[in-house]
Motif scaffolding. Structure first.
Motif, mmCIF file in Angstrom:
data_model
loop_
_atom_site.group_PDB
_atom_site.id
_atom_site.type_symbol
_atom_site.label_atom_id
_atom_site.label_comp_id
_atom_site.label_asym_id
_atom_site.label_seq_id
_atom_site.Cartn_x
_atom_site.Cartn_y
_atom_site.Cartn_z
ATOM 1 N N VAL A 13 0.856 -1.183 0.000
ATOM 2 C CA VAL A 13 0.000 0.000 0.000
ATOM 3 C C VAL A 13 0.897 1.238 0.000
ATOM 4 C CG1 VAL A 13 -1.691 1.322 1.335
ATOM 5 C CG2 VAL A 13 -1.915 -1.167 1.140
ATOM 6 N N ILE A 14 0.670 2.112 -0.964
ATOM 7 C CA ILE A 14 1.448 3.357 -1.079
ATOM 8 C C ILE A 14 0.770 4.459 -0.281
ATOM 9 C CG2 ILE A 14 2.425 5.053 -2.670
ATOM 10 C CD1 ILE A 14 2.379 2.786 -4.827
ATOM 11 N N ILE A 15 -0.535 4.633 -0.486
ATOM 12 C CA ILE A 15 -1.332 5.521 0.366
ATOM 13 C C ILE A 15 -2.622 4.791 0.715
ATOM 14 C CG2 ILE A 15 -0.347 7.688 -0.501
ATOM 15 C CD1 ILE A 15 -2.934 8.115 -2.102
ATOM 16 N N LYS A 16 -3.183 5.135 1.867
ATOM 17 C CA LYS A 16 -4.364 4.429 2.356
ATOM 18 C C LYS A 16 -5.541 5.378 2.519
ATOM 19 C CE LYS A 16 -5.859 1.275 5.885
ATOM 20 N NZ LYS A 16 -6.088 1.265 7.278
ATOM 21 N N GLU A 17 -6.680 4.936 2.024
ATOM 22 C CA GLU A 17 -7.923 5.682 2.166
ATOM 23 C C GLU A 17 -8.152 6.049 3.632
ATOM 24 O OE1 GLU A 17 -12.680 4.919 1.213
ATOM 25 O OE2 GLU A 17 -11.175 3.546 0.417
ATOM 26 N N GLY A 18 -8.487 7.319 3.867
ATOM 27 C CA GLY A 18 -8.757 7.794 5.218
ATOM 28 C C GLY A 18 -7.567 8.432 5.904
ATOM 29 N N ASP A 19 -6.339 8.134 5.433
ATOM 30 C CA ASP A 19 -5.148 8.748 6.026
ATOM 31 C C ASP A 19 -5.075 10.224 5.652
ATOM 32 O OD1 ASP A 19 -4.428 6.340 7.132
ATOM 33 O OD2 ASP A 19 -2.712 5.988 5.795
ATOM 34 N N THR A 20 -4.346 10.982 6.442
ATOM 35 C CA THR A 20 -4.121 12.390 6.147
ATOM 36 C C THR A 20 -3.191 12.506 4.943
ATOM 37 O OG1 THR A 20 -4.354 12.946 8.465
ATOM 38 C CG2 THR A 20 -3.264 14.569 7.076
ATOM 39 N N GLY A 21 -3.549 13.368 4.011
ATOM 40 C CA GLY A 21 -2.742 13.550 2.813
ATOM 41 C C GLY A 21 -1.831 14.751 2.944
ATOM 42 N N ASN A 31 3.371 0.178 -12.284
ATOM 43 C CA ASN A 31 1.955 0.558 -12.243
ATOM 44 C C ASN A 31 1.430 0.432 -10.822
ATOM 45 O OD1 ASN A 31 1.873 0.895 -15.044
ATOM 46 N ND2 ASN A 31 1.251 -1.214 -15.388
ATOM 47 N N ALA A 32 0.380 1.199 -10.545
ATOM 48 C CA ALA A 32 -0.291 1.129 -9.243
ATOM 49 C C ALA A 32 -1.795 1.130 -9.486
ATOM 50 C CB ALA A 32 0.112 2.316 -8.370
ATOM 51 N N VAL A 33 -2.517 0.434 -8.615
ATOM 52 C CA VAL A 33 -3.967 0.320 -8.755
ATOM 53 C C VAL A 33 -4.637 1.150 -7.666
ATOM 54 C CG1 VAL A 33 -5.922 -1.269 -8.853
ATOM 55 C CG2 VAL A 33 -3.678 -2.008 -9.676
ATOM 56 N N VAL A 34 -5.674 1.885 -8.056
ATOM 57 C CA VAL A 34 -6.430 2.730 -7.131
ATOM 58 C C VAL A 34 -7.721 2.001 -6.766
ATOM 59 C CG1 VAL A 34 -7.523 4.973 -6.780
ATOM 60 C CG2 VAL A 34 -5.483 4.788 -8.237
ATOM 61 N N TYR A 35 -7.957 1.876 -5.455
ATOM 62 C CA TYR A 35 -9.137 1.171 -4.954
ATOM 63 C C TYR A 35 -9.935 2.060 -4.011
ATOM 64 C CZ TYR A 35 -6.872 -3.252 -6.284
ATOM 65 O OH TYR A 35 -6.271 -4.276 -6.967
ATOM 66 N N LYS A 36 -11.222 1.846 -4.022
ATOM 67 C CA LYS A 36 -12.129 2.386 -3.003
ATOM 68 C C LYS A 36 -12.477 1.208 -2.105
ATOM 69 C CE LYS A 36 -14.630 5.855 -1.555
ATOM 70 N NZ LYS A 36 -13.959 6.910 -0.867
ATOM 71 N N ASN A 37 -12.461 1.425 -0.788
ATOM 72 C CA ASN A 37 -12.791 0.384 0.194
ATOM 73 C C ASN A 37 -11.868 -0.831 0.078
ATOM 74 O OD1 ASN A 37 -14.955 1.994 1.077
ATOM 75 N ND2 ASN A 37 -16.270 1.129 -0.504
ATOM 76 N N TYR A 38 -10.578 -0.586 -0.093
ATOM 77 C CA TYR A 38 -9.588 -1.652 -0.275
ATOM 78 C C TYR A 38 -9.638 -2.656 0.882
ATOM 79 C CZ TYR A 38 -5.093 -3.942 -1.032
ATOM 80 O OH TYR A 38 -4.099 -4.868 -1.251
ATOM 81 N N PRO A 65 -8.810 13.904 4.172
ATOM 82 C CA PRO A 65 -8.209 12.556 4.194
ATOM 83 C C PRO A 65 -8.196 11.946 2.792
ATOM 84 C CG PRO A 65 -9.830 12.800 5.955
ATOM 85 C CD PRO A 65 -9.946 14.015 5.077
ATOM 86 N N ARG A 66 -7.292 11.009 2.593
ATOM 87 C CA ARG A 66 -7.180 10.318 1.307
ATOM 88 C C ARG A 66 -8.520 9.677 0.941
ATOM 89 N NH1 ARG A 66 -2.334 12.142 -0.635
ATOM 90 N NH2 ARG A 66 -0.604 11.575 0.695
ATOM 91 N N SER A 67 -8.916 9.818 -0.321
ATOM 92 C CA SER A 67 -10.219 9.309 -0.764
ATOM 93 C C SER A 67 -10.150 7.888 -1.299
ATOM 94 C CB SER A 67 -10.805 10.231 -1.835
ATOM 95 O OG SER A 67 -9.946 10.265 -2.958
ATOM 96 N N SER A 68 -8.943 7.353 -1.462
ATOM 97 C CA SER A 68 -8.798 5.998 -1.979
ATOM 98 C C SER A 68 -7.453 5.426 -1.527
ATOM 99 C CB SER A 68 -8.900 5.993 -3.502
ATOM 100 O OG SER A 68 -7.940 6.851 -4.061
ATOM 101 N N THR A 69 -7.287 4.136 -1.788
ATOM 102 C CA THR A 69 -6.037 3.437 -1.480
ATOM 103 C C THR A 69 -5.329 3.149 -2.792
ATOM 104 O OG1 THR A 69 -6.978 2.437 0.498
ATOM 105 C CG2 THR A 69 -5.062 1.339 -0.448
ATOM 106 N N VAL A 70 -4.011 3.365 -2.810
ATOM 107 C CA VAL A 70 -3.207 3.088 -3.995
ATOM 108 C C VAL A 70 -2.233 1.972 -3.635
ATOM 109 C CG1 VAL A 70 -1.573 4.029 -5.676
ATOM 110 C CG2 VAL A 70 -3.440 5.460 -4.813
ATOM 111 N N VAL A 71 -2.241 0.898 -4.458
ATOM 112 C CA VAL A 71 -1.470 -0.308 -4.182
ATOM 113 C C VAL A 71 -0.536 -0.597 -5.354
ATOM 114 C CG1 VAL A 71 -1.638 -2.785 -3.678
ATOM 115 C CG2 VAL A 71 -3.397 -1.224 -2.829
ATOM 116 N N ALA A 72 0.712 -0.951 -5.043
ATOM 117 C CA ALA A 72 1.677 -1.288 -6.090
ATOM 118 C C ALA A 72 1.242 -2.551 -6.825
ATOM 119 C CB ALA A 72 3.058 -1.494 -5.474
ATOM 120 N N ASP A 73 1.311 -2.494 -8.160
ATOM 121 C CA ASP A 73 1.021 -3.643 -9.013
ATOM 122 C C ASP A 73 2.348 -4.068 -9.628
ATOM 123 O OD1 ASP A 73 -0.220 -5.575 -10.527
ATOM 124 O OD2 ASP A 73 -0.967 -4.176 -12.040
ATOM 125 N N GLY A 74 3.092 -4.893 -8.923
ATOM 126 C CA GLY A 74 4.470 -5.193 -9.288
ATOM 127 C C GLY A 74 5.374 -4.183 -8.598
#
Length: 112
Positions: A13-21, A31-38, A65-74
């Protein structure tokens, strides 16, 4: 200007939904994937980010707060820029203002 290169492995996880940005990112490789409710039963994949694209800027611009979670894809490399450095970042490379505006416009089109 104070930027930091960071590396993330697959699934990190690079950034997490709900965290302070308090910083924003530009992908330099991978590449990175953006998720809601990860990680939740109602998880939604919103988009895939590629090299040259930005994320996390809305948390800095709006101070929400961050509106989504961004996760590394590779394996992913990013440049992280602290929010307080945003003005310096744009002063050093004004073309980046247009790049972020273009990115935000594309994101709005994808999501609506």
């Amino acid at each position: 200007m104070s930027t930091t290169e960071k590396k993330f492995g697959n699934g990190e996880v690079i950034i997490k939904e709900g965290d302070t940005g308090n910083s924003f990112f530009k992908i330099t490789s991978g590449n990175a994937v953006v998720y809601k409710n990860y990680g939740q039963p109602d998880q939604v994949k919103l988009t895939v980010l590629e090299p040259g694209q930005f994320f996390g800027e809305m948390g800095v611009i709006e101070a929400y707060p961050r509106s989504s979670t961004v996760v590394a894809d590779g394996d992913v490399k990013v440049i992280e820029t602290p929010g307080e450095e945003m003005n310096s970042y744009f002063r050093e490379d004004p073309k980046m203002i247009l790049a972020i505006m273009d990115h935000l416009g594309n994101r709005l089109r994808e999501l609506t």
